[in-house]
Design a protein around this motif. Structure first.
Motif, short mmCIF file in Angstrom:
data_model
loop_
_atom_site.label_atom_id
_atom_site.label_comp_id
_atom_site.label_asym_id
_atom_site.label_seq_id
_atom_site.Cartn_x
_atom_site.Cartn_y
_atom_site.Cartn_z
N VAL A 469 0.83 -1.20 0.00
CA VAL A 469 0.00 0.00 0.00
C VAL A 469 0.87 1.26 0.00
O VAL A 469 0.59 2.23 -0.72
CB VAL A 469 -0.96 -0.01 1.21
N ALA A 470 1.95 1.24 0.79
CA ALA A 470 2.84 2.40 0.82
C ALA A 470 3.50 2.62 -0.53
O ALA A 470 3.62 3.77 -1.00
CB ALA A 470 3.90 2.20 1.91
N HIS A 471 3.92 1.53 -1.17
CA HIS A 471 4.52 1.68 -2.50
C HIS A 471 3.50 2.19 -3.52
O HIS A 471 3.81 3.06 -4.33
CB HIS A 471 5.10 0.34 -2.95
N THR A 472 2.30 1.64 -3.47
CA THR A 472 1.27 2.06 -4.41
C THR A 472 0.93 3.53 -4.23
O THR A 472 0.68 4.25 -5.21
CB THR A 472 0.01 1.20 -4.24
N ALA A 473 0.91 4.00 -2.98
CA ALA A 473 0.61 5.41 -2.72
C ALA A 473 1.71 6.33 -3.24
O ALA A 473 1.46 7.51 -3.51
CB ALA A 473 0.40 5.64 -1.22
N SER A 474 2.92 5.81 -3.39
CA SER A 474 4.03 6.63 -3.88
C SER A 474 4.15 6.64 -5.40
O SER A 474 4.91 7.43 -5.95
CB SER A 474 5.35 6.13 -3.29
N PHE A 478 2.34 10.16 -14.71
CA PHE A 478 2.43 11.50 -15.29
C PHE A 478 2.00 12.57 -14.30
O PHE A 478 1.23 13.47 -14.60
CB PHE A 478 1.59 11.58 -16.57
N GLY A 479 2.51 12.41 -13.09
CA GLY A 479 2.26 13.38 -12.04
C GLY A 479 0.99 13.17 -11.25
O GLY A 479 0.78 13.82 -10.23
N ILE A 480 0.13 12.25 -11.66
CA ILE A 480 -1.12 11.98 -10.96
C ILE A 480 -0.91 10.83 -9.99
O ILE A 480 -0.42 9.77 -10.38
CB ILE A 480 -2.25 11.63 -11.96
N PRO A 481 -1.26 10.99 -8.70
CA PRO A 481 -1.11 9.88 -7.74
C PRO A 481 -1.90 8.66 -8.19
O PRO A 481 -3.04 8.76 -8.65
CB PRO A 481 -1.66 10.47 -6.44
N TYR A 482 -1.28 7.49 -8.06
CA TYR A 482 -1.86 6.26 -8.59
C TYR A 482 -3.12 5.85 -7.85
O TYR A 482 -4.00 5.20 -8.44
CB TYR A 482 -0.81 5.14 -8.50
N THR A 484 -5.40 7.88 -6.67
CA THR A 484 -6.45 8.88 -6.80
C THR A 484 -7.79 8.19 -7.10
O THR A 484 -7.83 7.27 -7.92
CB THR A 484 -6.11 9.85 -7.95
N PRO A 485 -8.91 8.57 -6.48
CA PRO A 485 -9.11 9.67 -5.52
C PRO A 485 -9.11 9.22 -4.05
O PRO A 485 -9.69 9.88 -3.22
CB PRO A 485 -10.49 10.16 -5.92
N PHE A 486 -8.49 8.07 -3.76
CA PHE A 486 -8.43 7.59 -2.38
C PHE A 486 -7.25 8.20 -1.62
O PHE A 486 -7.33 8.43 -0.42
CB PHE A 486 -8.35 6.06 -2.36
N ALA A 487 -6.16 8.42 -2.31
CA ALA A 487 -5.00 9.08 -1.70
C ALA A 487 -4.31 9.88 -2.83
O ALA A 487 -3.66 9.28 -3.68
CB ALA A 487 -4.04 8.06 -1.12
N PRO A 488 -4.50 11.20 -2.82
CA PRO A 488 -5.22 12.04 -1.85
C PRO A 488 -6.73 11.81 -1.88
O PRO A 488 -7.27 11.39 -2.90
CB PRO A 488 -4.86 13.46 -2.31
N LEU A 489 -7.34 12.13 -0.77
CA LEU A 489 -8.76 11.84 -0.58
C LEU A 489 -9.60 12.92 -1.25
O LEU A 489 -9.56 14.09 -0.86
CB LEU A 489 -9.08 11.77 0.92
N ILE A 490 -10.36 12.53 -2.28
CA ILE A 490 -11.26 13.44 -2.99
C ILE A 490 -12.61 12.75 -3.07
O ILE A 490 -12.86 11.92 -3.95
CB ILE A 490 -10.72 13.78 -4.40
N PHE A 491 -13.49 13.07 -2.14
CA PHE A 491 -14.80 12.40 -2.08
C PHE A 491 -15.63 12.64 -3.33
O PHE A 491 -16.42 11.79 -3.74
CB PHE A 491 -15.56 12.86 -0.84
#
Length: 548
Positions: A469-474, A478-482, A484-491
């Motif tokens: 999970v830590a690796h996936t979050a990093s 192309f600059g977009i967190p993998y 998304t939208p769970f981390a960062p959290l965008i309801f």
């Protein structure tokens, strides 16, 4: 090794933008178009090694002055029907026409042919020998005239191409039944049929110093993020290789993270999937000769969505997506949890089930971990054999082989029947993952989780999940967190991820991917650059008049 690593990672460093449309001609000979037709034909044949697929048609035109003319094309890359009807027939018919205009000089004949005879869609002047060769090898027809240092390039691309068929890896019951082919022009046209907007832009270039492969970048102007688009062009512009054999070559060059097991670029064979992603602000990359375009950026939840999710009711689609995520977890953690419980934590298993499992393992000569690895490797070998063999034989090998080997292994006491059930359940669950790139990543990570479970039990499984999970979050695409939208959290963007809301609630685009036109409604005319530029000019003129 260090130099190769530096070269591989150099493409991800930001710097001055590299021109991505510069044609590479280092591999071509430095020759010029001659005034003499015989010399031009000799040079072209010499460069192509007197290739057998080069067709040359020579004849004379003009009355009473007869000028030598030559027509060149590559067999298999050009449409002979277009060449025969729109070029040769028109020119040969003009020879016998006594009322035709008499071009006295080669330049007059060149202009007369271009403006009055040729009926093909596109005709272009070529004054550079290398560009003439590139046009010839791209399927165009070249027209040379004796006494003139330029040529005509006529659009007559064609040849035998595969017909449009149903998708094989992404089938749908209610959706469209067409899929991409190996023709770049056909693929871009299939997307344009679905997005009939002048804001759908296609930028073409050639990549590969030797192969000179046609590559197209497709996006919707006004919806796509300009920073994303510039980043894509910059990375593609830094690709310096001799051959581009397919979209997979570009994928490996422009990836954000080379060593991550997760796929950071989405691939598909369906035109409707490409159209839907373009309308969300993503960019598509098409490669000539490849029926699989690239879509970027990609996020983790995107790989559990299918085209059919948008052709069924929202509650059914949400249930199926949740089912796929559950099958993903079973595929990843099923064998490792079985190893951990049976080896380190048997007290957590109900007593009747534990007695049954231990009785089955009597006579099995291997530990649980070795037993699981043997069964998983056997299944992977059967799956690979079924894929590589001819389709009718491959299905029989994979099905019959699994049944016979499983039953024989249990009867011989090599593995327990419970292990066969676990491996079979894991394999069936893996088939519910709709995209094979994500499936390949899970197949690899499953063995890592099994090693951790055999070493530390449930603690190892938990440690592996935390690290994953830590690796996936990093990971970035192309600059977009993998994640998304769970981390960062965008309801606000959760409405089309693991669950799909009704389409009446899907009124906005993903915020991190699209930052220009978030709402899916509004005036479509505002997307084009001409409207904004004219408005800015009007504002400047009003400001100048007010100042005066």
């Amino acid at each position: 090794m260090n130099s190769a690593w530096k070269r591989l990672t150099k493409i991800h460093k930001k710097g001055k933008q590299t021109p991505q449309y510069k044609e590479t001609e280092e591999n071509l000979p430095q020759k010029e178009i001659s005034l003499h037709l015989d010399i031009n034909l000799k040079n072209i044949k010499e460069v192509l090694g007197n290739s057998g697929d080069l067709s040359v048609r020579e004849f004379k035109m003009g009355k009473p002055t007869l000028h030598k003319v030559a027509l060149l094309y590559i067999n298999g890359l050009s449409d002979k029907q277009i060449i025969g009807n729109s070029i040769i027939e028109r020119m040969m018919g003009n020879v016998n026409n006594t009322e035709s205009v008499d071009p006295e000089s080669p330049s007059q004949l060149f202009t007369y042919i271009k403006e009055n005879i040729l009926t093909v869609a596109t005709v272009k002047d070529e004054t550079d020998f290398n560009k003439l060769l590139n046009s010839l090898l791209s399927g165009q027809t070249i027209l040379l005239i004796d006494g003139l240092k330029k040529a005509l390039s006529c659009s007559a691309e064609g040849g035998e191409i595969r017909a449009i068929t149903e998708p094989t890896s992404e089938p749908a019951v209610r959706g469209p039944k067409d899929s991409f082919t190996e023709s770049l022009i056909t693929n871009t046209a299939m997307v344009r049929r679905r997005i009939k907007s002048p804001n759908l832009w296609v930028e073409k270039m050639k990549l590969g110093k030797v192969t000179q492969t046609d590559v197209a970048i497709m996006y919707v102007k006004g919806i796509v993020n300009d920073k994303l688009l510039n980043e894509v062009k910059e990375r593609i512009g830094k690709i310096e290789v001799d051959e581009i054999t397919g979209s997979n070559t570009i994928e490996e060059w422009i990836n954000d993270d080379t060593w991550t097991p997760w796929p950071t670029i989405f691939i598909t064979e369906r035109p409707d999937v490409v159209a839907g992603n373009l309308m969300e602000g993503r960019v598509a990359i098409f490669v000539d000769g490849t029926p699989i375009p690239l879509i970027l950026p990609a996020v983790w939840s995107q790989f559990f969505q299918t085209a059919e999710d948008y052709y069924t009711r929202w509650n059914i689609a949400s249930f199926l997506r949740l089912l796929r995520v559950g099958a993903f977890l079973i595929t990843l953690l099923g064998p490792s949890l079985f190893i951990a419980f049976l080896t380190y934590h048997p007290e957590l298993i109900p007593t009747p089930l534990l007695i049954n499992l231990m009785s089955q393992r009597q006579g099995v000569p291997f530990p649980v971990f070795i037993e699981a690895v043997l069964m998983e490797l056997t299944f992977e070998v059967l799956r690979e054999a079924g894929v590589r063999m001819p389709r009718p034989v491959g299905q029989a090998v994979s099905i019959v082989g699994a049944l016979v080997l499983g039953e024989a292994a249990v009867s011989a006491g090599i593995v327990s029947s419970a292990m066969v059930i676990v491996v079979a359940g894991t394999a069936i669950s893996s088939f519910t993952i709709p995209h094979h790139t994500m499936l390949d990543a899970v197949r690899l990570l499953r063995f890592l989780m099994m090693i951790l479970a055999a070493s530390f039990g449930l603690y190892g499984v938990g440690l592996g999940v935390i690290m994953l999970v830590a690796h996936t979050a990093s990971v970035r695409s192309f600059g977009i967190p993998y994640l998304t939208p769970f981390a960062p959290l965008i309801f606000a963007d959760w409405k089309d991820t693991i669950f799909r809301n009704p389409k009446t609630f899907l009124s906005t685009r993903p915020r991190l991917i699209n930052q220009k036109k978030i709402k899916r409604t509004g005036d479509a005319q505002n997307l084009g650059p001409s409207q904004r530029e004219s408005q800015l000019k009007d504002n400047e003129s009003k400001r100048d008049s007010n100042e005066t």
